[in-house]
Design an enzyme around this catalytic site. Sequence first.
Site, PDB file in Angstrom:
ATOM      1  N   GLY A  53       0.876  -1.169   0.000  1.00 21.43           N
ATOM      2  CA  GLY A  53       0.000   0.000   0.000  1.00 21.43           C
ATOM      3  C   GLY A  53       0.917   1.224   0.000  1.00 21.43           C
ATOM      4  N   ALA A  54       0.643   2.154  -0.915  1.00 26.30           N
ATOM      5  CA  ALA A  54       1.606   3.239  -1.163  1.00 26.30           C
ATOM      6  C   ALA A  54       2.047   4.001   0.104  1.00 26.30           C
ATOM      7  CB  ALA A  54       1.026   4.188  -2.217  1.00 26.30           C
ATOM      8  N   GLN A 204      -5.624  -8.922  -2.338  1.00 26.91           N
ATOM      9  CA  GLN A 204      -5.654  -7.903  -1.279  1.00 26.91           C
ATOM     10  C   GLN A 204      -7.088  -7.554  -0.873  1.00 26.91           C
ATOM     11  OE1 GLN A 204      -3.768  -7.756  -4.022  1.00 26.91           O
ATOM     12  NE2 GLN A 204      -1.854  -6.681  -3.696  1.00 26.91           N
ATOM     13  N   ASP A 245      -1.523   4.506  -6.389  1.00 27.95           N
ATOM     14  CA  ASP A 245      -0.088   4.362  -6.125  1.00 27.95           C
ATOM     15  C   ASP A 245       0.706   5.533  -6.672  1.00 27.95           C
ATOM     16  OD1 ASP A 245      -1.185   1.477  -5.966  1.00 27.95           O
ATOM     17  OD2 ASP A 245       0.758   1.484  -4.957  1.00 27.95           O
TER      18      ASP A 245
END
Length: 355
Positions: A53-54, A204, A245
């Site tokens: 996750g960014a 995810q 992202d």
Amino acid sequence: MDNALKLDTVRLSEDRKSLVILDQTLLPRNIKYLSLVKREEIWEAIYKLRVRGAPAIGCAAAYGLYILASGYAGDDVDGFVEYVKGEKDYLNSSRPTAVNLSWALNRLWTCLVANKDKLSVKELKDLLGKDADSIYQEDVAISRSIGSYGFELLHHGDGILTHCNAGTLATAKYGTALAPIYIALEHGWNDLKVYCDETRPLLQGARLSAFEMQSAGVYTTLLCDNMASITMKRGKINIVFVGADRVAANGDFANKIGTSGVAILAKHYGIPFYCCAPTTTIDMATATGDDIPIEERKPEEVTEMWYKERMAPDGVHVDNPAFDVTDHTLVTGIITEKGIAYPPFDKAFKRMGIK
Ligand code: MRU
């Protein structure tokens, strides 16, 4: 089941000598924390999506660089700066698409360069630690703010579709796309329905978003990725929230593979489609989505992972791009901590002071 909000995605150990991450590859069955010290361990944890996750990658990279910098033995500032540069570049090579990785590493690097002629190695190490702490704390506040703006778009009883995981597990806390739902819960709303795309190939949506939402007490429904269309057609989805992202200057954005398909479907069915992203994910140096590097991952994630035995013929060609780019023309709005940007996005970003 404990509310996922109680889990620490990424943090420093109490003695500040190791990077502690929740190993997300083991969720939802096992809650296991890993304590990382070595450069290879930190790189591997990001590459293998143990932390992902960014924004969470950005926090892990910042704390990771601090841990590696702390391990430098000498007191020669030039040697220290050169060493940190090498570690920064090494960590930056772990994943290419989420801009928060390079953003966080460059923030620490800029802080180091700006102070290298004034401070000792010990003081520079402390400064890097403080900056990493700030990145983490700022991300908590940013996510809450995104949640508040997103909450204003919701109505009682709404069905919300999300793709991949842009929840608390993907950030320091609260998430981006799932943050509005946490804020709604704080307001006592118990009637939202969240639909999670399972998100092939790494699941995810099934392993992380469905776990998060269910653990928070939200009415949660899991969909295979190819079920989004009929679910929209049946009128169950009022709004789509996804993360990002990297957002380009024109509003195109990269997010988990499959996101652009969801956006195309949402447009077809007339459903508002929002990208939820902190301004740390907006990369004004990237003009359009065509300029975003897309991570290609191993074929085994498609053919073997999660299956008892390989489920595709030996030797078949497999493509496994980890992200796709959603065209800005498909996006209703981009929810940031500074407010909601509406098209034209380049102008909206400038008005918001994003550089
Ligand atoms: O490969 P992942 O799991 O790191 O991909 C994550 C996503 O695509 C998220 O939607 C994105 O990073 C936003 S997280 C707030």
